[in-house]
Structure formats: C-alpha cells, structure tokens
Design an enzyme around this catalytic site. Sequence first.
Site, PDB file in Angstrom:
ATOM      1  N   LYS A   3       0.845  -1.215   0.000  1.00  0.00           N
ATOM      2  CA  LYS A   3       0.000   0.000   0.000  1.00  0.00           C
ATOM      3  C   LYS A   3       0.870   1.251   0.000  1.00  0.00           C
ATOM      4  O   LYS A   3       2.048   1.211   0.396  1.00  0.00           O
ATOM      5  CB  LYS A   3      -0.953   0.043   1.194  1.00  0.00           C
ATOM      6  CG  LYS A   3      -0.291   0.119   2.589  1.00  0.00           C
ATOM      7  CD  LYS A   3       0.117   1.524   3.033  1.00  0.00           C
ATOM      8  CE  LYS A   3       0.883   1.534   4.340  1.00  0.00           C
ATOM      9  NZ  LYS A   3       1.747   2.675   4.556  1.00  0.00           N
ATOM     10  N   ASP A  25      -1.959  -1.447  10.259  1.00  0.00           N
ATOM     11  CA  ASP A  25      -2.296  -1.468   8.828  1.00  0.00           C
ATOM     12  C   ASP A  25      -2.965  -2.769   8.386  1.00  0.00           C
ATOM     13  O   ASP A  25      -3.431  -2.866   7.247  1.00  0.00           O
ATOM     14  CB  ASP A  25      -1.024  -1.292   7.974  1.00  0.00           C
ATOM     15  CG  ASP A  25      -0.435   0.101   8.101  1.00  0.00           C
ATOM     16  OD1 ASP A  25      -1.161   1.021   8.508  1.00  0.00           O
ATOM     17  OD2 ASP A  25       0.763   0.255   7.787  1.00  0.00           O
TER      18      ASP A  25
HETATM   19  O1  C5P Z   1       0.741  -0.845  14.651  1.00  0.00           O
HETATM   20  P1  C5P Z   1       2.147  -1.089  14.235  1.00  0.00           P
HETATM   21  O2  C5P Z   1       2.766  -2.260  14.955  1.00  0.00           O
HETATM   22  O3  C5P Z   1       2.316  -1.179  12.767  1.00  0.00           O
HETATM   23  O4  C5P Z   1       2.967   0.177  14.679  1.00  0.00           O
HETATM   24  C1  C5P Z   1       4.362   0.218  14.768  1.00  0.00           C
HETATM   25  C2  C5P Z   1       4.764   1.355  15.675  1.00  0.00           C
HETATM   26  O5  C5P Z   1       4.426   2.610  15.055  1.00  0.00           O
HETATM   27  C3  C5P Z   1       4.036   1.391  17.010  1.00  0.00           C
HETATM   28  O6  C5P Z   1       4.725   0.643  17.972  1.00  0.00           O
HETATM   29  C4  C5P Z   1       4.021   2.842  17.353  1.00  0.00           C
HETATM   30  O7  C5P Z   1       5.243   3.225  17.939  1.00  0.00           O
HETATM   31  C5  C5P Z   1       3.940   3.537  15.992  1.00  0.00           C
HETATM   32  N1  C5P Z   1       2.563   3.926  15.621  1.00  0.00           N
HETATM   33  C6  C5P Z   1       1.991   5.036  16.236  1.00  0.00           C
HETATM   34  N2  C5P Z   1       0.731   5.414  15.875  1.00  0.00           N
HETATM   35  C7  C5P Z   1       0.038   4.747  14.926  1.00  0.00           C
HETATM   36  C8  C5P Z   1       0.611   3.624  14.288  1.00  0.00           C
HETATM   37  C9  C5P Z   1       1.884   3.247  14.656  1.00  0.00           C
HETATM   38  O8  C5P Z   1       2.598   5.663  17.089  1.00  0.00           O
HETATM   39  N3  C5P Z   1      -1.181   5.154  14.593  1.00  0.00           N
END
Ligand code: C5P
Length: 302
Positions: free
Chosen positions: A21, A145
């Site tokens: 994406k 995501d």
């Molecule tokens: O959700 P995901 O594991 O992909 O996110 C990776 C990191 O990105 C999280 O640990 C966080 O630090 C940051 N993040 C965030 N806010 C979001 C998505 C991700 O702070 N909306």
Amino acid sequence: MGILIPKSSRGVEMLLKAHAKINLLLDVSGIRPDGYHELITVMQSLLLGDDLLLEPAPEISLTVEGAELPGGPANLAWRAADLLRRRTGYRGGVAIRLNKRIPLAAGLAGGSADAAAVLRGLNKMWRLELGRGELSRLGAELGSDVPFCLGGGTALCRGRGELVTRLPALPAAGVLLVKPSFGVSTADVYRRYDAWPEISHPNSRRMLTAVATADLSAVAGSLGNKLEPVALAMHPEIGWIKEAVAAAGAAGVLMSGSGPTVFGLFPDQPSAVWAADRIKKDGHWVCATAFSAAYCPGSSGT
Ligand code: C5P
C-alpha cells in the site's frame, strides 16, 4: 482472494497475493493515551505484492524467499496463523511459503499485507467462517495497517489506522516507487514526530473530494504526509529522491507512511515504467506498478 489448488493426499494448497500500500494522505491529529497516534489516512493498495502459498500441515511453519527474514514467531505472517489458531481453538497447522517482493521497513506495509493474507487464507482453508469484523479485530492486534490490508483498494483509515472505511475505487493510475538502500523504523519516526515543532496538516477534505470524484490530477495535487518532514530531516536522501521522481514526470510525489519509500503518480503503468527506466538508480530499489482494486469490491468496509 486466494486460488485453491486441489491436492490428492493433503487437501488443498492456496496461493495468495499480499498487496503493498501507499498513503495518498497521512495526517496525525493527536497522541492517544496508549502512546499510538490518532491518524486520518487515505490508503491505496498496489499491484506490487508478496506471494504466499499455504498448505495444510500439522504445525505452523514459515519459509521465506527473497529477503533475509526470520521464519518463526518474529514474522508477522507466522504470528497471524498462530493468533488465528489460538483464538479459534483450531487443531492443525499450516506450512506457509512466502516469496517477498515488497521491501522491508519501507512504508509499504509489506509485513501487514502478509499477515492479512494469512488471516484471509486460513479463514477459508481452516473453514473458520469468521466475519470481516472479527478478522479485522484480530488483524488490528497484529498491526495498525492489517485491517486495511484485509480488504485493500482505496480506503480512509482512522484511529491508529485500524478503523477502515472503504472509498470508491480510483482510476488505474501508474505508480513509481523508489526506496533508498536503508529502511526506517515506524516507531522511530513517530517518536521523533512527538518532539517536532508544529507541522501543518495536509488537506484531508480536499483529498476525499478528489477521491470521491475519481479525479486523479486532483488526487495528485492533494498528496500530503505529516510524517514526511520528520523522515526528511532524519534522511535528506528522501528529499533528493522526491526531486528525481518529480523530474521523471510524476504528477504528484510523496513519501509513503513513515517512509522511506517515495512514490510518484502517473496516468498509467506504462508511463511509470518509462519513468523507472530513466531514473538514476544510485543503489535504490526502483519499481513501476499501479493501483490495485479491492479484494472484494462489492463488500462494505468495517
Ligand atoms: O501498529 P504497528 O505495529 O504497525 O505500529 C508500529 C509502531 O508505530 C508502534 O509501535 C508505534 O510506535 C507507531 N505507531 C503510532 N501510531 C500509529 C501507528 C503506529 O505511534 N497510529
């Protein structure tokens, strides 16, 4: 959706595509008590994708080709299978073969796409019959995501990214992707964002109107990513790549997600291929692809 291949002795194999994406728009509206960031983002899936082969097996296993990636619990695809098995009590496993084409730590949701493909595929292969909402809730536990990647296409995503509203499909634009040789940690970019002076918001209303009217040049004129200045300060090379993609004729250029991949929009895929041939590679990963439609265009978002 996946393709089922009948096998005489071991049931069925399933072939799946896990689409990458890009974020056409990414706005951060605040920080949540759980430390995540509140987002308004318009995501678009691409034809570029990883290939997964699922085969019934007594235990969960994963082999990876095309990238230096662990095959066990450190891999999101493995964790997706494990989560689904634990939550449903399914007795059995799966042998997953993953062929990586989406670069790692690139802002293209490669890991999330793989996890979503495993959830979709195993829901069918293990005959679990979980609804879209249930799959989406499981997906959100794996990564912000993943719920978008379950459906793909064009969508508005809110919350930490997991609240997905399907948007009308855009015309099949061409996309040029250029990623520098390094990867970027999403958590790192968000951490630096927190210490950043106020950054102006991209115009999400204008982007949503552009998408609603399927106006590609208005989409190209409304691109915006609040994380871009942060990543640019960390890695000035991203700025040089943006200039090169613009000079190659893109109608609009932006960094995707937390970076470092830069994308340029073109009227069609052949124009993106033409631009890819002309861009100076300098050790970068360069790929010409196109927008991809949703997996199940008829179904509504969650
Ligand atoms: O959700 P995901 O594991 O992909 O996110 C990776 C990191 O990105 C999280 O640990 C966080 O630090 C940051 N993040 C965030 N806010 C979001 C998505 C991700 O702070 N909306």
